[in-house]
Enzyme design. Structure first.
Site, mmCIF file in Angstrom:
data_model
loop_
_atom_site.group_PDB
_atom_site.id
_atom_site.type_symbol
_atom_site.label_atom_id
_atom_site.label_comp_id
_atom_site.label_asym_id
_atom_site.label_seq_id
_atom_site.Cartn_x
_atom_site.Cartn_y
_atom_site.Cartn_z
ATOM 1 N N SER A 218 0.849 -1.183 0.000
ATOM 2 C CA SER A 218 0.000 0.000 0.000
ATOM 3 C C SER A 218 0.886 1.235 0.000
ATOM 4 C CB SER A 218 -0.883 0.008 1.248
ATOM 5 O OG SER A 218 -0.085 0.312 2.377
ATOM 6 N N LYS A 219 0.240 2.392 0.027
ATOM 7 C CA LYS A 219 0.970 3.660 -0.011
ATOM 8 C C LYS A 219 2.047 3.750 1.066
ATOM 9 C CE LYS A 219 -1.221 6.897 -2.821
ATOM 10 N NZ LYS A 219 -2.673 6.721 -2.963
ATOM 11 N N ARG A 220 1.781 3.098 2.193
ATOM 12 C CA ARG A 220 2.752 3.124 3.294
ATOM 13 C C ARG A 220 4.128 2.632 2.841
ATOM 14 N NH1 ARG A 220 2.318 -0.524 7.034
ATOM 15 N NH2 ARG A 220 0.733 -1.692 5.892
ATOM 16 N N GLY B 143 5.545 3.220 0.060
ATOM 17 C CA GLY B 143 6.130 4.079 -0.976
ATOM 18 C C GLY B 143 5.202 4.157 -2.173
#
Ligand code: GLU
Length: 467
Positions: A238-240, A242
């Site tokens: 996920s966005k976490r 990167g």
């Protein structure tokens, strides 16, 4: 048999790394088998699908070089086809109209939840004696109450689901649009898809789809679910972790070759080989080598591959790619031998195209900003005689090349007793503003005699007015 595959993104956002990997597997498998690769936009979720997202997905696929042979089809333009199939099932008594309101269903779902159960539609409208006039309805498929549903998966083998787990699910919503599972099956059948390769987040949909195939008497294509991509902490990517969208990678200076190479290896392998050209991937890709275990996304490795491609592609091609990035910074630049030389010198130490652009403003502008530390250390009165000597020697009509410059520097070394580094570092600061750059002779040669002379004179002026 001609192999036919499809990539079927839902345009509710950007093309993500996971979606791109699915597209790559389908594309490689198709090209390996001389088949047809079909692009289908699954835009039946009217609230969440957007035109921008469709455009972005098509753009990203083109950028990756994943060309399609048919499509893009759009499910929203195929409504009559789904209706025809729904009607067939209604006529054959395999589907029925359901008048239960969303509120009624929601209430029952909550009730089941309270009891710690998963809600399954209990078939209230299966055998309605009379149908309410003019009331809105959805259409549900009649599913077996018992027995097993088998899904033959190419990567995992046979997977069995209990029919009890699956209720009479909706195939056409109240707004007349098909549900995801129904549209997928109708399209895959109508488009004569022979192989479905997709993320294992769709595994749970497979038994429902198998039931639809059976109800419509369509042959079930071969199905291969590929494992989810996880972040380094083993949680879903996920966005976490990167950047996750393909566009974000393009914008940060990644090459499509690197992404293709990296993503192809996420869940597929060919011995220990890491580097693959596209042609080689096409040649070697088979579903047999697609693994079951989750693939871990490693941004460092992708970065390393990107650096490799930047160093190994023809410099002129890299030069062409950095032009828009340099222009974005407000500098004038064109594809010429100077730019190619800049690329040749800078690419040895970079990992992205942006690194090239961000480390070399001094090649594109005469406004040199001296780095504080660098100027305090090197633009001092001690450097003055070095710079003056340099100016004096540069005025001679010798050839302004790496070799010629080496001779000049050697002369200064011999005459002053200094070491090369004592001459090179102040010169570097004068020419680039900082203490890190490619080889000083190469930098000088690229900048050319006039610019070098001007910048050294500027440094002399700076020293004289600040000391
Ligand atoms: N439209 C689905 C998605 O974007 C893919 C459907 C499929 O591959 O069967 O996840």
């Amino acid at each position: 048999m001609i192999i036919r595959t499809r990539f079927a993104p839902s345009p509710t956002g950007s093309l993500h790394i996971g979606g791109a990997r699915t597209a790559i597997f389908n594309w490689l498998f198709t090209r390996h088998n001389d088949g047809k690769f079909i692009l289908r936009i699954e835009d039946t979720d009217r609230a969440r699908s957007t035109e921008e997202s469709i455009e972005e997905i098509l753009d990203a696929l083109s950028w990756l070089g994943l060309d399609w042979d048919e499509g893009p089809y759009r499910q929203s333009e195929r409504i009559p086809i789904y209706e025809r199939h729904v009607q067939k099932l209604l006529n054959e008594g395999k589907a029925y109209k359901c008048y239960c309101t969303p509120e009624q269903i929601e209430a029952k779902r909550k009730e089941a939840q309270k009891q710690g159960k998963i809600y399954r539609y209990e078939g209230t409208c299966r055998n309605l004696k009379s149908e309410p006039e003019g009331a809105p309805y959805a259409i549900r498929i009649m599913t077996p109450d018992e027995g097993q549903i088998e899904v033959e998966d190419k990567t995992r083998g046979k997977i069995t689901f209990d029919a009890k787990e699956i209720d009479d699910f909706v195939i056409q919503k109240t707004d007349g649009f098909p549900t995801y599972n129904f549209a997928v099956v109708v399209d895959d059948a109508e488009m004569e898809i022979t192989h479905i390769i997709r993320g294992d987040d769709h595994l749970a949909n497979s038994p429902k789809q198998v039931l639809i195939y059976q109800a419509l008497s369509y042959e079930i294509p071969q199905i291969a679910h590929v494992s989810t991509i996880l972040g380094s902490d083993k949680s879903k990517l996920s966005k976490r972790h990167g950047a996750t969208s393909v566009v974000a990678y393009r914008e940060s200076g990644y090459l499509p070759e690197a992404l293709i190479n990296y993503l192809a290896r996420l869940g597929w392998s060919y011995g220990d080989q890491e580097l693959f050209s596209k042609e080689e991937l096409i040649d070697k890709f088979t579903l047999e080598n697609v693994g079951k275990s989750p693939a871990i996304f490693n941004p460092e490795k992708l970065l390393w591959l990107n650096g490799w491609y930047i160093r190994n592609k023809p410099a002129s091609e890299i030069a062409e790619l950095v032009i828009p990035l340099i222009k974005n910074k407000g500098f004038q630049v064109e594809l010429d031998s100077k730019l190619i030389k800049i690329v040749e010198n800078l690419r040895e130490r970079v990992k992205t195209l942006s690194d090239i652009v961000n480390s070399a403003d001094y090649f594109f502008t005469d406004e040199i900003k001296y780095d504080d530390k660098a100027k305090n250390r090197f633009l001092t009165s001690e450097s003055l005689p070095i710079f003056e000597k340099l100016i004096q020697k540069l005025s001679k009509p010798d050839e302004f090349t790496v070799e010629g410059l080496q001779v000049i520097f050697q002369e200064i070394i011999d005459e002053s007793g200094l070491k090369l580094v004592n001459i090179a570092q102040p010169t570097r600061v004068a020419l680039t503003g900082g203490t890190v750059s490619p080889g000083i002779f190469e930098v000088m040669e690229i900048l050319g005699k006039d610019t070098v002379t001007k910048r050294i004179n500027n440094a002399i002026y700076y020293i004289k007015s600040n000391n």
